[in-house]
Design a protein around this motif. Structure first.
Motif, PDB file in Angstrom:
ATOM      1  N   ASN A   9      -5.970 -15.550   4.348  1.00 33.64           N
ATOM      2  CA  ASN A   9      -5.310 -16.034   3.462  1.00 33.64           C
ATOM      3  C   ASN A   9      -3.939 -16.895   3.782  1.00 33.64           C
ATOM      4  N   ASP A  10      -3.839 -17.111   5.115  1.00 33.57           N
ATOM      5  CA  ASP A  10      -2.572 -17.657   5.675  1.00 33.57           C
ATOM      6  C   ASP A  10      -2.975 -19.209   6.361  1.00 33.57           C
ATOM      7  N   LYS A  44      -8.398 -10.392   6.838  1.00 34.39           N
ATOM      8  CA  LYS A  44      -8.126 -10.907   5.542  1.00 34.39           C
ATOM      9  C   LYS A  44      -6.842 -11.454   5.294  1.00 34.39           C
ATOM     10  N   TYR A  45      -5.797 -10.902   6.240  1.00 31.95           N
ATOM     11  CA  TYR A  45      -4.619 -11.678   6.234  1.00 31.95           C
ATOM     12  C   TYR A  45      -4.663 -13.032   6.839  1.00 31.95           C
ATOM     13  N   ILE A  82       6.140  -8.285   4.703  1.00 35.56           N
ATOM     14  CA  ILE A  82       5.415  -8.392   5.843  1.00 35.56           C
ATOM     15  C   ILE A  82       6.385  -7.617   6.880  1.00 35.56           C
ATOM     16  N   PHE A  91      -2.122  -2.559   9.832  1.00 39.83           N
ATOM     17  CA  PHE A  91      -2.127  -3.746   9.156  1.00 39.83           C
ATOM     18  C   PHE A  91      -1.986  -3.577   7.509  1.00 39.83           C
ATOM     19  N   GLU A 105       6.208 -12.929   0.152  1.00 41.70           N
ATOM     20  CA  GLU A 105       5.442 -11.934   0.868  1.00 41.70           C
ATOM     21  C   GLU A 105       6.106 -10.854   1.574  1.00 41.70           C
ATOM     22  N   LEU A 145       0.567  -5.047   5.703  1.00 35.36           N
ATOM     23  CA  LEU A 145       0.821  -6.600   5.205  1.00 35.36           C
ATOM     24  C   LEU A 145       0.499  -6.800   3.753  1.00 35.36           C
ATOM     25  N   GLN A 146       1.446  -7.060   2.933  1.00 34.92           N
ATOM     26  CA  GLN A 146       1.148  -7.376   1.546  1.00 34.92           C
ATOM     27  C   GLN A 146       1.407  -8.773   1.193  1.00 34.92           C
ATOM     28  N   LYS A 147       0.539  -9.665   1.284  1.00 33.15           N
ATOM     29  CA  LYS A 147       0.835 -11.164   1.065  1.00 33.15           C
ATOM     30  C   LYS A 147       0.791 -11.498  -0.215  1.00 33.15           C
TER      31      LYS A 147
END
Length: 386
Positions: A293-294, A289-290, A339, A323, A337, A326-328
């Motif tokens: 979105n990157d 998912k990360y 991280i 993981f 973000e 990881l809150q983007k």
């Protein structure tokens, strides 16, 4: 097709040298054909296996791929053996002489080489029988071959064989196994452990040396009738743990512009299992998912592998990694973000390589996953050392 069918072969065929060894999957196809032979048969027939059964014997998942099955049949037809004759001579023969796909019936009809007829039909003496179901759960071709040899000598409870002859009978003649240590660890010990765990036999060995070199192997063989395997009922689907292929397919359903192939996924999933145990699939889904979105990640597969290796390093050092940290934030809202620092401890550019931290636990998990994918011992060693 019934797994409780009997496989009956002449002892000379059991003792044959496998010049171009069958894989475990190919062994199961051939032995399934042998189990279809009736005691009263006077000639070979075409032994018909449905595409579905063929698919199951090969351990293939998803829909039947006829082109793939055709290639497997062609490879099977190229496999040869050297059979010793009672007069001291020998016969070279292929296992299969023809493969006929009958489209309207969804069946493959396979024929044995005519040269095998005296070794499979009308056997009155010097033959070995066992239930087909006893070998269907074995994953290694070496385990199946050793099981057959042990069945031949089961009535004596003892067998002694020179190491070099044993290599030839098992088909373990590649350069990798010329060193006894490699042969013992990767072929013999693996096969013995699998046979002891999954069949009606229990084997122990004694190494007989000539000087400092192991010259012969002495086998002690015990038979436990109560362990005869009779096609166990399949557990209910809801109680089955998901296979690695099911997990890979689920994650592939959420990736963008890339997919996990079997070998790559076996590697990263072994890492994830080492770090997160039962949470492995969940943590991988968060990483996917990360990456989705990157937009700065140009090589998703390389990025994922690098971050998992870093997570393994942190795990080995005693840190708890997730993981889930990881809150983007959304770029449109301008939120920064959040991280964790460990995630940025390595530059993920193409020029940098991330060192692999190899643990015994990781290696064991990766090897087990590769075995579950039906890889041969040789393919597993190549993946482990690649």
């Amino acid at each position: 097709m019934q797994g409780n069918y009997m496989v009956t072969q002449s002892n000379n065929l059991i003792e044959a040298r496998h010049l171009k060894p069958l894989t475990a999957r190919e062994q199961k196809i051939v032995l399934t054909m042998v189990s279809m032979i009736q005691p009263t048969d006077k000639d070979f027939m075409d032994y018909r296996i449905s595409i579905r059964e063929f698919h199951e014997l090969l351990g293939l998942s998803g829909r039947e791929h006829y082109t793939e099955i055709k290639e497997i049949a062609k490879e099977l037809m190229s496999k040869s053996i050297e059979i010793p004759k009672d007069d001291g001579g020998w016969i070279l023969a292929n296992w299969i002489s023809s493969a006929d796909y009958i489209k309207g019936e969804g069946v493959i009809a396979l024929s044995f080489s005519p040269k095998l007829l005296p070794y499979l039909l009308q056997l009155k003496n010097a033959f070995t029988s066992y239930r087909l179901s006893n070998i269907l759960s074995l994953k290694s071709t070496y385990s199946i071959r050793l099981y057959e040899l042990m069945k031949k000598w089961q009535h004596l409870g003892y067998w002694e064989c020179p190491v070099e002859s044993l290599r030839e009978k098992l088909g373990a003649t590649t350069k990798t196994y010329s060193l006894y240590g490699n042969f013992k660890h990767r072929v013999l010990s693996f096969a013995i452990n699998e046979i002891n765990e999954k069949t009606d036999l229990h084997i122990t060995i004694k190494e007989l040396k000539k000087g400092r070199k192991v010259d012969k192997i002495e086998f002690s063989i015990q038979h436990f009738k109560e362990k005869e395997i009779r096609l166990p009922e399949k557990p209910k689907k809801e109680l089955q743990a998901p296979s690695i292929n099911e997990i890979r397919e689920r994650l592939n359903g959420s990736t963008k512009s890339y997919k996990f192939d079997k070998a790559y996924f076996a590697d990263i999933y072994a890492t994830a299992l080492t770090v997160w145990q039962e949470q492995a699939e969940y943590e991988l889904s968060l990483l996917v998912k990360y990456v989705n979105n990157d937009s700065t990640v140009s090589n998703p597969l390389g990025f994922i592998r690098a971050k998992l290796k870093l997570a393994l390093q942190q795990h080995v050092s005693g840190d708890k990694i997730s993981f889930n940290e990881l809150q983007k934030g959304s770029r449109s809202t301008g939120r920064q973000e959040v991280i964790p620092n460990w995630f940025h401890e390595r530059n993920t550019s193409k020029e940098e390589t991330v060192a692999t931290v190899v643990t015994e636990e990781y290696q064991e998990k990766k090897r087990a996953l590769l075995e579950s994918l039906g890889k041969s011992p040789e393919e597993i060693e190549e993946e482990m050392n690649g």
